[in-house]
Design a protein around this motif. Structure first.
Motif, mmCIF file in Angstrom:
data_model
loop_
_atom_site.group_PDB
_atom_site.id
_atom_site.type_symbol
_atom_site.label_atom_id
_atom_site.label_comp_id
_atom_site.label_asym_id
_atom_site.label_seq_id
_atom_site.Cartn_x
_atom_site.Cartn_y
_atom_site.Cartn_z
ATOM 1 N N ASP A 115 27.158 9.191 53.244
ATOM 2 C CA ASP A 115 25.858 9.229 53.910
ATOM 3 C C ASP A 115 25.509 7.879 54.527
ATOM 4 O O ASP A 115 24.935 7.809 55.623
ATOM 5 C CB ASP A 115 24.774 9.638 52.917
ATOM 6 N N TYR A 131 36.634 17.360 51.616
ATOM 7 C CA TYR A 131 35.607 18.096 52.365
ATOM 8 C C TYR A 131 36.010 18.382 53.810
ATOM 9 O O TYR A 131 35.215 18.924 54.576
ATOM 10 C CB TYR A 131 34.294 17.307 52.361
ATOM 11 N N GLN A 162 25.405 8.256 42.991
ATOM 12 C CA GLN A 162 24.775 9.562 43.157
ATOM 13 C C GLN A 162 23.898 9.923 41.963
ATOM 14 O O GLN A 162 22.733 10.282 42.115
ATOM 15 C CB GLN A 162 25.871 10.614 43.344
ATOM 16 N N GLY A 172 37.653 11.946 49.102
ATOM 17 C CA GLY A 172 36.535 12.812 49.455
ATOM 18 C C GLY A 172 36.576 13.276 50.891
ATOM 19 O O GLY A 172 36.253 14.442 51.196
ATOM 20 N N LEU A 220 27.689 16.690 47.725
ATOM 21 C CA LEU A 220 27.174 15.956 48.878
ATOM 22 C C LEU A 220 25.659 16.100 48.958
ATOM 23 O O LEU A 220 25.124 17.194 48.754
ATOM 24 C CB LEU A 220 27.779 16.470 50.183
ATOM 25 N N TRP A 246 25.441 17.765 54.110
ATOM 26 C CA TRP A 246 26.679 18.178 54.759
ATOM 27 C C TRP A 246 26.758 17.582 56.160
ATOM 28 O O TRP A 246 27.812 17.147 56.610
ATOM 29 C CB TRP A 246 26.778 19.706 54.834
ATOM 30 N N PRO A 277 31.418 15.245 57.188
ATOM 31 C CA PRO A 277 32.384 14.336 56.546
ATOM 32 C C PRO A 277 33.710 14.236 57.299
ATOM 33 O O PRO A 277 34.325 13.160 57.351
ATOM 34 C CB PRO A 277 32.576 14.956 55.156
ATOM 35 N N GLY A 301 30.040 9.925 47.550
ATOM 36 C CA GLY A 301 29.182 10.784 48.366
ATOM 37 C C GLY A 301 28.048 10.011 49.000
ATOM 38 O O GLY A 301 27.630 10.292 50.140
#
Length: 363
Positions: free
Chosen positions: A315, A25, A196, A21, A35, A38, A45, A311
């Motif tokens: 974060d 990204y 997610q 990932g 995501l 962003w 990322p 994802g």
């Protein structure tokens, strides 16, 4: 903005999805689909870099991370097939209770093959965390790795690096550990990453919906099957105690009334090798509508398990980094409540989202 240097313990499917990932990204090569954010606290990322890694599998130890993430028994989806050499070589990790005995009964391409290399001492791990300039240590050990998780949590404390606990070993939600991190001036987010859009978040949202719409929830089950090493590891039910507590409490905490133990069953059901990293959830909820009239809901959810958490991990890393930047120590409750199944402080997901957005904004 400076880079966020991370270290990863356990180069399995989840680590593979995370590293893929970061490449997917990088520099806006692809759009932001998938995501939740962003940008978090000024970090994108592409500002995340893996600078240290540990595993115990002979097919990964000594390899560049870019190669190790595709080694067996990893079986997750490949969505970023070309990963440039990272310069980060996977080091031999501490085994402790990280490899269950029953794993040796399966074929090599399905299970862990433990390397004969010398295992590191705590002092050696701490030295590597400091030498590499690690900001955040990611724990991706197998479910049930109590001693091994505590070993790396100790290393994070001594090295002064933030700790993100992605597995259901209770560190952030344990008052004694939480106080140790606070006293040491080190941030921690945990416990047990919430995917997610996975079985737990869907079950939680539906349970919360029942409560908000006045529907009495009488009983429910969540049965999950999969074919990765996570499901193989959990086929030994002795490894499952904390996982079942974590997943069950995530749902019970948003119910209008707690269900009796006999009326709620949540947890892995079976290991199905051909599913590989695909996870299938079978969910049933039974309740009472207006006038006590019965109703039931059945749902089948199929997801690629490891990308479903990557994802969220991105974060969590960035929230841990901004906590470190701001000098915030101890458990980061907003991020733990929104991103984890078993946080120290449970919240409904809508309130947790508000809390984490306020935290990111510095409110």
């Amino acid at each position: 903005m400076k880079l966020i240097n991370i270290a990863i313990v356990g180069i399995g499917n989840c680590a593979s999805s995370l590293v893929q990932g970061l490449e997917h990204y990088r520099g806006g090569t692809n759009d932001a689909a998938g995501l939740m954010h962003w940008e978090v606290g000024g970090y994108e990322p592409s500002d995340i870099k893996v600078v240290a890694a540990w595993d115990v599998d002979t097919r990964k130890v000594g390899k560049d991370l870019a190669e190790a993430i595709f080694a067996k028994p990893n079986c997750t989806a490949v969505f970023a097939a070309t990963i440039p050499s990272t310069g980060t070589v996977v080091k031999m990790g501490a085994v402790l209770d990280g490899v269950a005995d029953h794993m040796s009964q399966y074929k090599d391409d399905r299970t862990f093959v433990v390397a004969n290399d010398t295992q590191p001492t705590k002092e050696e791990v701490v030295a590597e965390l400091k030498r590499s300039g690690t900001d955040v240590l990611m724990n991706y050990l197998p479910v049930g790795s109590q001693e091994a998780t505590e070993f790396y949590a100790e290393c994070a404390l001594e090295a002064g690096v933030a700790f993100v606990n992605n597995i259901p070993v209770f560190i952030a939600s344990n008052p004694e550990w939480a106080k140790r991190f606070e006293d040491a001036g080190v941030a921690i987010i945990g416990d047990d990453i919430k995917a997610q859009l996975g079985a737990t978040i869907v079950h939680r949202v539906l349970t919360d919906l029942f409560a908000k719409r006045g529907v009495k929830l009488d009983r429910t089950y969540q049965l999950n099957t999969g074919g990765n090493t996570d499901f193989l590891n959990m086929s030994n039910h002795r490894r499952l105690e904390s996982k079942k507590i974590s997943k069950t409490e995530a749902v019970q905490s948003v119910a209008a009334e707690r269900l009796d133990d006999d009326n709620v069953h949540i947890g892995p059901s079976d290991y199905v090798p051909w599913q590989n990293d695909n996870k299938v959830c079978f969910l049933r909820m039974e309740g009472q509508l207006f006038g006590g009239v019965p109703m039931n809901l059945e749902l089948r959810l199929s997801v690629e398990d490891s990308p479903n958490s990557a994802g969220v991990a991105i974060d969590m890393i960035r929230c841990a980094a901004i906590a470190k930047d701001r000098g915030i120590a101890g458990v980061i409750d907003p991020a733990s409540a929104y991103f984890c199944k078993h946080p120290r402080t449970q919240m409904t997901d809508d309130l947790a989202q508000i809390a984490v957005e306020n935290f990111i904004a510095g409110a």
